[in-house]
Design a protein around this motif. Structure first.
Motif, PDB file in Angstrom:
ATOM      1  N   ILE A 263       0.866  -1.191   0.000  1.00 48.76           N
ATOM      2  CA  ILE A 263       0.000   0.000   0.000  1.00 48.76           C
ATOM      3  C   ILE A 263       0.898   1.235   0.000  1.00 48.76           C
ATOM      4  N   PRO A 264       0.753   2.119  -1.000  1.00 51.62           N
ATOM      5  CA  PRO A 264       1.617   3.311  -1.031  1.00 51.62           C
ATOM      6  C   PRO A 264       1.460   4.133   0.251  1.00 51.62           C
ATOM      7  N   LYS A 265       2.623   4.572   0.788  1.00 51.39           N
ATOM      8  CA  LYS A 265       2.618   5.283   2.078  1.00 51.39           C
ATOM      9  C   LYS A 265       1.665   6.483   2.064  1.00 51.39           C
ATOM     10  N   GLU A 266       1.726   7.254   0.953  1.00 49.46           N
ATOM     11  CA  GLU A 266       0.941   8.502   0.914  1.00 49.46           C
ATOM     12  C   GLU A 266      -0.557   8.238   0.805  1.00 49.46           C
ATOM     13  N   GLU A 267      -0.949   6.986   0.539  1.00 44.94           N
ATOM     14  CA  GLU A 267      -2.382   6.687   0.436  1.00 44.94           C
ATOM     15  C   GLU A 267      -2.876   5.861   1.627  1.00 44.94           C
ATOM     16  N   SER A 268      -1.962   5.583   2.553  1.00 45.59           N
ATOM     17  CA  SER A 268      -2.274   4.700   3.682  1.00 45.59           C
ATOM     18  C   SER A 268      -3.470   5.170   4.516  1.00 45.59           C
TER      19      SER A 268
ATOM     20  N   ARG B 244       2.476  -1.860   6.795  1.00 46.03           N
ATOM     21  CA  ARG B 244       3.226  -1.919   5.529  1.00 46.03           C
ATOM     22  C   ARG B 244       4.527  -2.641   5.815  1.00 46.03           C
TER      23      ARG B 244
ATOM     24  N   THR C 223       1.968  -6.571   2.586  1.00 46.91           N
ATOM     25  CA  THR C 223       1.062  -5.952   3.556  1.00 46.91           C
ATOM     26  C   THR C 223       0.594  -7.006   4.567  1.00 46.91           C
TER      27      THR C 223
ATOM     28  N   GLY D 223       7.732  -4.860   0.996  1.00 45.32           N
ATOM     29  CA  GLY D 223       6.717  -4.387   0.044  1.00 45.32           C
ATOM     30  C   GLY D 223       5.347  -4.993   0.222  1.00 45.32           C
TER      31      GLY D 223
ATOM     32  N   ALA E 260      -6.346   2.220  -3.804  1.00 43.67           N
ATOM     33  CA  ALA E 260      -5.030   2.850  -4.010  1.00 43.67           C
ATOM     34  C   ALA E 260      -4.663   2.803  -5.492  1.00 43.67           C
ATOM     35  N   SER E 261      -3.825   3.759  -5.904  1.00 41.27           N
ATOM     36  CA  SER E 261      -3.500   3.879  -7.335  1.00 41.27           C
ATOM     37  C   SER E 261      -2.859   2.604  -7.889  1.00 41.27           C
ATOM     38  N   ASN E 262      -1.963   1.959  -7.098  1.00 41.77           N
ATOM     39  CA  ASN E 262      -1.299   0.752  -7.623  1.00 41.77           C
ATOM     40  C   ASN E 262      -2.300  -0.405  -7.766  1.00 41.77           C
TER      41      ASN E 262
END
Ligand code: ADP
Length: 326
Positions: free
Chosen positions: A259-264, A307, A313, A311, A274-276
């Motif tokens: 999970i991208p940190k900025e979207e956590s 996280r 989760t 990489g 999340a974008s990814n």
């Protein structure tokens, strides 16, 4: 002349002290009348001031009444808007309920057809055909999940969300869910590992169907967001059994996209993806985690995620052994 002398002689009884007394009285009278006149003047000014204040108060009152009328109009507007919103909400709820119920039966038929074909029960299929059929099966399962999630959120929104707590064997429940998802994991070549206390666990008071939804969602996500040949570790821990009220912890760890940190911060939000995740798996509602956390919270438990450095989760939740009687 004679007359004046007579008058003066008439006043001759006025001696000096009497004269000063008379002067004093006259002086005092003048003084008092001065005070009296000044008092009168002050009273008049007071009256004028009061009249001014009354006028000001009347102005304020008028303004207040005007504001009151405006407020009443706004309240009326708000009530109407609320009523419209309620009607819209009811329409939306009806729409979701009808469409999702209508979708469920044909979707189940498609799912079983794919399943039987992939297993060769409707005639022999080669390896490539099996791959396509399995992909069809996974996609159908996803749509079924989205339909169920929409229905569930609608029930949450409309308050038709009653829980039925019963003592349950959590380990058996998790084993059942893993069995259900084996096919999906095999198609993706993802290994599912389960670890639980060797002494077993006491029965735990939960709504079995709801906790099944949580487990299905978390394990399904861990498979979905893992690469081929990924590993998913499911662990049931009894570390909290003797603490305070007694609880168990379940964790699901994967080696997936993370999970991208900025979207956590937004991961548990309704409809958030999340974008990814959107890039990797276009199908998804962003409702599963929102629903799952709500279910855990209604069991008086907690849900969170970590996280991982490599990489992946790790999703965790705790459940108390007993539900407090209300
Ligand atoms: P969906 O999977 O349908 O998108 P969820 O509510 O289950 O909806 O999940 C919300 C979002 O949380 C996902 O879109 C994804 O961004 C992220 N997420 C959930 N589980 C994982 C996981 N195991 N690994 C990486 N990201 C995850």
């Amino acid at each position: 002349m004679i007359y004046w002398i007579n008058i003066l002689s008439d006043f001759s009884f006025i001696n000096v002290p009497t004269f000063w007394v008379v002067i004093g009285i006259v002086f005092l009278l003048a003084l008092f009348s001065g005070h009296y006149l000044e008092g009168q003047r002050n009273a008049e000014e007071d009256l004028k001031e009061k009249a001014k204040q009354v006028k000001e108060l009347e102005e304020i009152n008028k303004e207040f009444q005007q504001k009151n009328r405006e407020l009443y109009a706004k309240e009326l507007e708000l009530t109407m808007a609320n009523r419209r919103l309620q009607t819209l909400e009811e329409t939306k709820s009806k729409f979701i309920s009808v469409t999702t119920h209508q979708l469920r039966t044909p979707l189940a038929a498609i799912k079983w057809t794919f399943d039987m074909m992939a297993k060769g029960q409707l005639g022999e299929v080669n390896e490539e055909q099996t791959k396509f059929l399995n992909n069809g099966l996974i996609s159908t399962n996803r749509v079924i999940t989205i339909v169920n999630e929409l229905l569930r959120v609608d029930k949450m929104d409309t308050g038709q969300d009653n829980f039925n707590f019963k003592k349950t064997d959590l380990i058996q429940l998790i084993k059942g869910v893993l069995l259900e998802l084996t096919n999906q994991a095999e198609i993706k070549k993802v290994t599912l590992n389960l670890a639980f206390p060797t002494n077993g666990l006491p029965e735990i008071e939960i709504d079995e169907n709801r906790i099944r939804i949580v487990l299905e969602n978390l394990i399904d996500n861990s498979i979905k967001y893992s690469p081929e040949n990924g590993i998913v570790d499911i662990q049931i821990s009894d570390d909290g059994l003797n603490s305070g009220e007694g609880s168990v912890k379940v964790s699901i760890q994967d080696s997936g996209i993370g999970i991208p940190k900025e979207e956590s911060d937004r991961i548990f939000e309704k409809f958030f993806r999340a974008s990814n995740a959107v890039q990797k798996e276009p199908d998804g509602s962003g409702l599963g985690l929102f629903i799952s956390r709500d279910i855990i919270q209604k069991h008086n438990g907690t849900m969170w995620f970590e996280r991982l450095d490599d990489g992946g989760t790790k999703f965790c939740f705790t459940l108390p052994l007993h539900q407090k009687k209300v």
